[in-house]
Design a protein around this motif. Structure first.
Motif, PDB file in Angstrom:
ATOM      1  N   ARG A  24       0.861  -1.184   0.000  1.00 19.46           N
ATOM      2  CA  ARG A  24       0.000   0.000   0.000  1.00 19.46           C
ATOM      3  C   ARG A  24       0.892   1.227   0.000  1.00 19.46           C
ATOM      4  NH1 ARG A  24      -4.958   0.902   2.735  1.00 19.46           N
ATOM      5  NH2 ARG A  24      -5.633  -0.736   1.361  1.00 19.46           N
ATOM      6  N   LEU A  25       0.790   2.052  -1.020  1.00 20.64           N
ATOM      7  CA  LEU A  25       1.677   3.198  -1.171  1.00 20.64           C
ATOM      8  C   LEU A  25       1.179   4.460  -0.464  1.00 20.64           C
ATOM      9  CD1 LEU A  25       2.676   2.822  -4.913  1.00 20.64           C
ATOM     10  CD2 LEU A  25       4.043   2.312  -2.910  1.00 20.64           C
ATOM     11  N   SER A  28      -5.968   5.223   0.756  1.00 24.96           N
ATOM     12  CA  SER A  28      -6.835   4.300   0.028  1.00 24.96           C
ATOM     13  C   SER A  28      -7.843   5.048  -0.831  1.00 24.96           C
ATOM     14  CB  SER A  28      -7.581   3.414   1.027  1.00 24.96           C
ATOM     15  OG  SER A  28      -8.579   2.656   0.365  1.00 24.96           O
ATOM     16  N   ASP A 106      -2.735   3.181  -9.464  1.00 25.21           N
ATOM     17  CA  ASP A 106      -2.779   1.808  -8.979  1.00 25.21           C
ATOM     18  C   ASP A 106      -1.541   1.648  -8.091  1.00 25.21           C
ATOM     19  OD1 ASP A 106      -0.672   1.617 -10.757  1.00 25.21           O
ATOM     20  OD2 ASP A 106      -1.629   0.163 -12.068  1.00 25.21           O
ATOM     21  N   ASN A 107      -1.316   0.496  -7.513  1.00 26.49           N
ATOM     22  CA  ASN A 107      -0.199   0.321  -6.585  1.00 26.49           C
ATOM     23  C   ASN A 107       1.061  -0.188  -7.275  1.00 26.49           C
ATOM     24  OD1 ASN A 107      -0.626   0.899  -3.657  1.00 26.49           O
ATOM     25  ND2 ASN A 107      -2.547  -0.110  -4.151  1.00 26.49           N
ATOM     26  N   THR A 112       6.011   4.865  -6.721  1.00 27.42           N
ATOM     27  CA  THR A 112       6.491   5.002  -5.349  1.00 27.42           C
ATOM     28  C   THR A 112       7.015   6.405  -5.049  1.00 27.42           C
ATOM     29  OG1 THR A 112       8.631   4.080  -5.997  1.00 27.42           O
ATOM     30  CG2 THR A 112       7.039   2.568  -4.998  1.00 27.42           C
ATOM     31  N   PHE A 127      -4.738   5.692  -3.861  1.00 27.89           N
ATOM     32  CA  PHE A 127      -4.292   4.450  -4.483  1.00 27.89           C
ATOM     33  C   PHE A 127      -5.367   3.386  -4.397  1.00 27.89           C
ATOM     34  CE2 PHE A 127      -0.484   6.720  -3.565  1.00 27.89           C
ATOM     35  CZ  PHE A 127       0.355   6.426  -4.620  1.00 27.89           C
ATOM     36  N   VAL A 130      -4.399  -3.026  -2.994  1.00 29.41           N
ATOM     37  CA  VAL A 130      -3.354  -3.902  -3.510  1.00 29.41           C
ATOM     38  C   VAL A 130      -4.012  -5.044  -4.277  1.00 29.41           C
ATOM     39  CG1 VAL A 130      -1.424  -5.403  -2.871  1.00 29.41           C
ATOM     40  CG2 VAL A 130      -1.849  -3.304  -1.598  1.00 29.41           C
TER      41      VAL A 130
END
Length: 141
Positions: A24-25, A28, A106-107, A112, A127, A130
């Motif tokens: 998870r970057l 949510s 998206d993840n 990153t 994001f 996952v």
């Protein structure tokens, strides 16, 4: 419902993941609904994804404005964090300040470096969950 067995191996014996794990970057996608309850009706929301070329030759970033469905495609040559940030930075610097309020990614590992873009351009970032990259697109009511 009957589940079919998986044929073959997903990875050969001795396979080691060398790309790292993103997990998870950031915030949510569900937080986006609380922060921007009417984002579907505003011209401000970008959906970002990357597309890898055949045989991993080249890549592009696709940015889709959610309300108007305008698609921007940036040729990034390589699917890496540095290339993604460099090209997003170049493109966003040419846009009006505060034109876009949020970006949903998206993840993928290529995103990153999202904090640099978010802080520099004051853009909220969200994001997908996952292993659910298709979550960035929401059905229009």
């Amino acid at each position: 419902m009957k589940l079919l067995p998986m044929k073959g191996k997903r990875h050969p014996n001795g396979y080691v993941e060398r790309r790292g794990k993103a997990g998870r970057l950031g915030r949510s996608i569900y937080q986006r609904y609380q922060d921007y309850p009417h984002f579907q009706h505003d011209f401000c929301h970008l959906e970002a994804d990357t597309v890898q070329g055949k045989a991993h030759q080249g890549a592009v970033i696709t940015l889709v404005e959610w309300f108007s469905k305008v698609e921007i495609i940036l040729n990034i040559q390589q699917k890496s964090t540095e290339c993604v940030n460099k090209h997003l930075n170049q493109w966003l610097s040419q846009q009006l300040k505060h034109l876009f309020k949020l970006i949903t990614f998206d993840n993928g590992k290529e995103f990153t470096g999202w904090k640099e873009i978010a802080n520099k351009y004051d853009i909220s970032t969200y994001f997908a969950e996952v292993r659910a990259p298709n979550q960035t697109w929401v059905k229009r009511k």
